[in-house]
Write a protein that holds these residues in place. Sequence first.
Motif, PDB file in Angstrom:
ATOM      1  N   ARG A 299       0.824  -1.209   0.000  1.00  0.00           N
ATOM      2  CA  ARG A 299       0.000   0.000   0.000  1.00  0.00           C
ATOM      3  C   ARG A 299       0.858   1.260   0.000  1.00  0.00           C
ATOM      4  NH1 ARG A 299      -3.783   2.464   4.722  1.00  0.00           N
ATOM      5  NH2 ARG A 299      -1.701   2.786   5.563  1.00  0.00           N
ATOM      6  N   GLU A 300       1.927   1.289   0.851  1.00  0.00           N
ATOM      7  CA  GLU A 300       2.804   2.454   0.912  1.00  0.00           C
ATOM      8  C   GLU A 300       3.560   2.634  -0.393  1.00  0.00           C
ATOM      9  OE1 GLU A 300       2.026   0.831   3.711  1.00  0.00           O
ATOM     10  OE2 GLU A 300       1.120   2.686   4.454  1.00  0.00           O
TER      11      GLU A 300
ATOM     12  N   LEU B 297       0.768  11.798   3.722  1.00  0.00           N
ATOM     13  CA  LEU B 297       0.263  12.498   2.540  1.00  0.00           C
ATOM     14  C   LEU B 297      -0.468  13.758   2.981  1.00  0.00           C
ATOM     15  CD1 LEU B 297      -1.126   9.426   0.552  1.00  0.00           C
ATOM     16  CD2 LEU B 297       1.076  10.582   0.261  1.00  0.00           C
TER      17      LEU B 297
ATOM     18  N   GLU C 157       2.569   1.858  -3.467  1.00  0.00           N
ATOM     19  CA  GLU C 157       1.692   2.453  -4.475  1.00  0.00           C
ATOM     20  C   GLU C 157       1.435   3.929  -4.184  1.00  0.00           C
ATOM     21  OE1 GLU C 157       0.782   1.302  -7.289  1.00  0.00           O
ATOM     22  OE2 GLU C 157       1.735  -0.648  -6.949  1.00  0.00           O
ATOM     23  N   ARG C 158       1.223   4.260  -2.915  1.00  0.00           N
ATOM     24  CA  ARG C 158       0.987   5.659  -2.553  1.00  0.00           C
ATOM     25  C   ARG C 158       2.207   6.524  -2.854  1.00  0.00           C
ATOM     26  NH1 ARG C 158      -2.243   5.967   3.241  1.00  0.00           N
ATOM     27  NH2 ARG C 158      -4.272   5.242   2.496  1.00  0.00           N
ATOM     28  N   PHE C 159       3.389   6.015  -2.503  1.00  0.00           N
ATOM     29  CA  PHE C 159       4.598   6.808  -2.726  1.00  0.00           C
ATOM     30  C   PHE C 159       4.873   6.950  -4.220  1.00  0.00           C
ATOM     31  CE2 PHE C 159       9.320   7.201  -2.941  1.00  0.00           C
ATOM     32  CZ  PHE C 159       9.428   8.424  -2.283  1.00  0.00           C
TER      33      PHE C 159
ATOM     34  N   GLY D 158       4.021  15.685   0.520  1.00  0.00           N
ATOM     35  CA  GLY D 158       4.208  14.418   1.217  1.00  0.00           C
ATOM     36  C   GLY D 158       5.514  14.373   1.971  1.00  0.00           C
TER      37      GLY D 158
ATOM     38  N   ASP E 149      -3.116  16.089   2.777  1.00  0.00           N
ATOM     39  CA  ASP E 149      -4.460  16.328   2.235  1.00  0.00           C
ATOM     40  C   ASP E 149      -5.005  17.629   2.815  1.00  0.00           C
ATOM     41  OD1 ASP E 149      -5.073  15.693   4.842  1.00  0.00           O
ATOM     42  OD2 ASP E 149      -5.920  13.719   4.377  1.00  0.00           O
TER      43      ASP E 149
ATOM     44  N   LEU F 277       4.562   7.128   5.734  1.00  0.00           N
ATOM     45  CA  LEU F 277       4.260   8.064   4.647  1.00  0.00           C
ATOM     46  C   LEU F 277       3.091   8.960   5.026  1.00  0.00           C
ATOM     47  CD1 LEU F 277       4.741   9.082   1.787  1.00  0.00           C
ATOM     48  CD2 LEU F 277       3.250   7.238   0.949  1.00  0.00           C
TER      49      LEU F 277
ATOM     50  N   MET G  61      -2.479   6.628   7.865  1.00  0.00           N
ATOM     51  CA  MET G  61      -1.023   6.524   7.850  1.00  0.00           C
ATOM     52  C   MET G  61      -0.542   5.457   8.833  1.00  0.00           C
ATOM     53  SD  MET G  61       1.898   9.379   8.796  1.00  0.00           S
ATOM     54  CE  MET G  61       1.693   9.204  10.596  1.00  0.00           C
TER      55      MET G  61
ATOM     56  N   GLN H  50       2.687   6.999  -6.624  1.00  0.00           N
ATOM     57  CA  GLN H  50       1.759   8.002  -7.152  1.00  0.00           C
ATOM     58  C   GLN H  50       2.201   9.405  -6.767  1.00  0.00           C
ATOM     59  OE1 GLN H  50      -2.158   6.947  -5.770  1.00  0.00           O
ATOM     60  NE2 GLN H  50      -2.141   4.944  -6.789  1.00  0.00           N
ATOM     61  N   LEU H  51       2.754   9.541  -5.560  1.00  0.00           N
ATOM     62  CA  LEU H  51       3.192  10.851  -5.072  1.00  0.00           C
ATOM     63  C   LEU H  51       4.304  11.426  -5.945  1.00  0.00           C
ATOM     64  CD1 LEU H  51       2.765  12.843  -2.642  1.00  0.00           C
ATOM     65  CD2 LEU H  51       4.712  11.704  -1.567  1.00  0.00           C
TER      66      LEU H  51
END
Length: 522
Positions: free
Chosen positions: A260-261, A465, A263-265, A402, A467, A463, A492, A267-268
């Motif tokens: 999960r981290e 993010l 994919e998030r990173f 981020g 928002d 991570l 997070m 994308q970031l």
Amino acid sequence: MTPSGSIQSSFSAEVPVISDLSARAPSSEFVERIPINFARQHALLGLAESPDAPGRMPVAIADLAALHPLQVLSRFFGRPVAPLLAPAAEIAAAINAAYQQRTGQAQNFIERLDPGTLGDELKGLNSHDLLDVATRAPVVKVVSLVLFEAVQARASDVHFQPYEDTLVVRFRIDGVLHNAYDLPKSLQEEIVSRVKVMGRMNIAEKRLPQDGRATVQVGDRAIDLRIATLPGSFGERVVVRLLDTSTRLCDLRELGMEPREFERFRQLIQIDHGLILVTGPTGSGKTTTLYAALQDINSKEKNILTLEDPIEYQLQGISQTQVSEKKGMTFASGLRSVLRQDPDIIMIGEIRDRETAVMAIQSALTGHLVFSTLHTNDAASAVARLLDLGIEPYLLASSLIGVLAQRLLRRLCPECAQPAPANDFDRLRPGVVSPDLSNIKTATGCPTCRQTGYRGRMGIFELLLVDETIRRHIQGRATAAEIATAATAAGMNTLRQDGAAKVLKGQTTVDEVLRVTMRSNF
């Protein structure tokens, strides 16, 4: 050379041809007694005896016209040799591999060393091969063997630390210091001088700190040395950082992020503008993460520039600039020049002061993707640090997208890991409900891992993010704890929780997670 079969020679009736030496073990007696320069000069290597020809030493050789070296080996070992014809490139690679496998030489040589025989022979200003020690002066040989053993042990740093009656050599392996050797105090001056000579430093200056650099070879591998000296009460102490330039840089997938981290990173870092920070203490892998991120997003359509102090590894297709405060090239002044180079992505080695922070934020606000690092305990503290540097909250809220906090955990040695008590996991308090504890393990120790129980490292990550909720907290000058609470509520995972996930997979131990996250939030 005949590609296959066998050929005639005056040394033997038939000489077999072998095209691949990887399956043949080298002769330990040959490697121990024959200098590497002799093996390289004549392109030959002794192999382990074959059951088919007992009493004869097989010797791989590239040119059967040169029989004299074979005759020398036969007389030296007191028994006949059996030549095998092999490609010169195969023999060269096998020689490097065989001599790099030797360990324990430094301790054996130190135990036999007679300080009275040393003299002042400190020749050899240029870089040399650490495998070639047979003809070196005793002090040069000691230093070469110690550095070679450090490379073999995967050490990142070598410390020569003087005490009142001894000189202790320590290796930093997987982030932890270990005592390696105790050298006689009488050798201290000569050894320190030898290291200074390697780094082209002033051997007469003993009252001031000095920095130097050198490059040495370990077979076909180039090792960069960053050398620093510091005067102390018992003499100068020396720290040598080892950087293996042949080491392949990590891919983003190899850092150890949970899916999960990851994919998030990923994308970031695809966002076209904004500020991304990587935080953690010294030696936590921040630069490795930044390099991996830059490699992942590098393309011909993007102009990527970096400002670093120092440049640790060369990145293909990316322009890297060395910061030098002695020459007036700081991160802030260098960033002004970088902005004139029409960059799409900028990596700043570290934000150290308000001027650099302001320039980084302005760059992010004007359409650039900016990466940099900070030294903080967790992701939320990075916001507080920038606010403490005098950054206006509205500017930080608009530019920061981020923050990735990270640590390096030692990985369990697969050879000696043992099951751990199930209640051991309770010490982490990671907020995991009814986890599967069947895979948790504890470290024991074996020769493979130098009795530490660990071999290699991996990252744990946190991570944050940014928002809309986090932006409102930044604009309101919220504390690091308040920002961390809001980020955790948004999903997070903390460093401690990520470490707990590694424990549940059997990759590390509870003790190791506690060691590196003691000051982090839960």
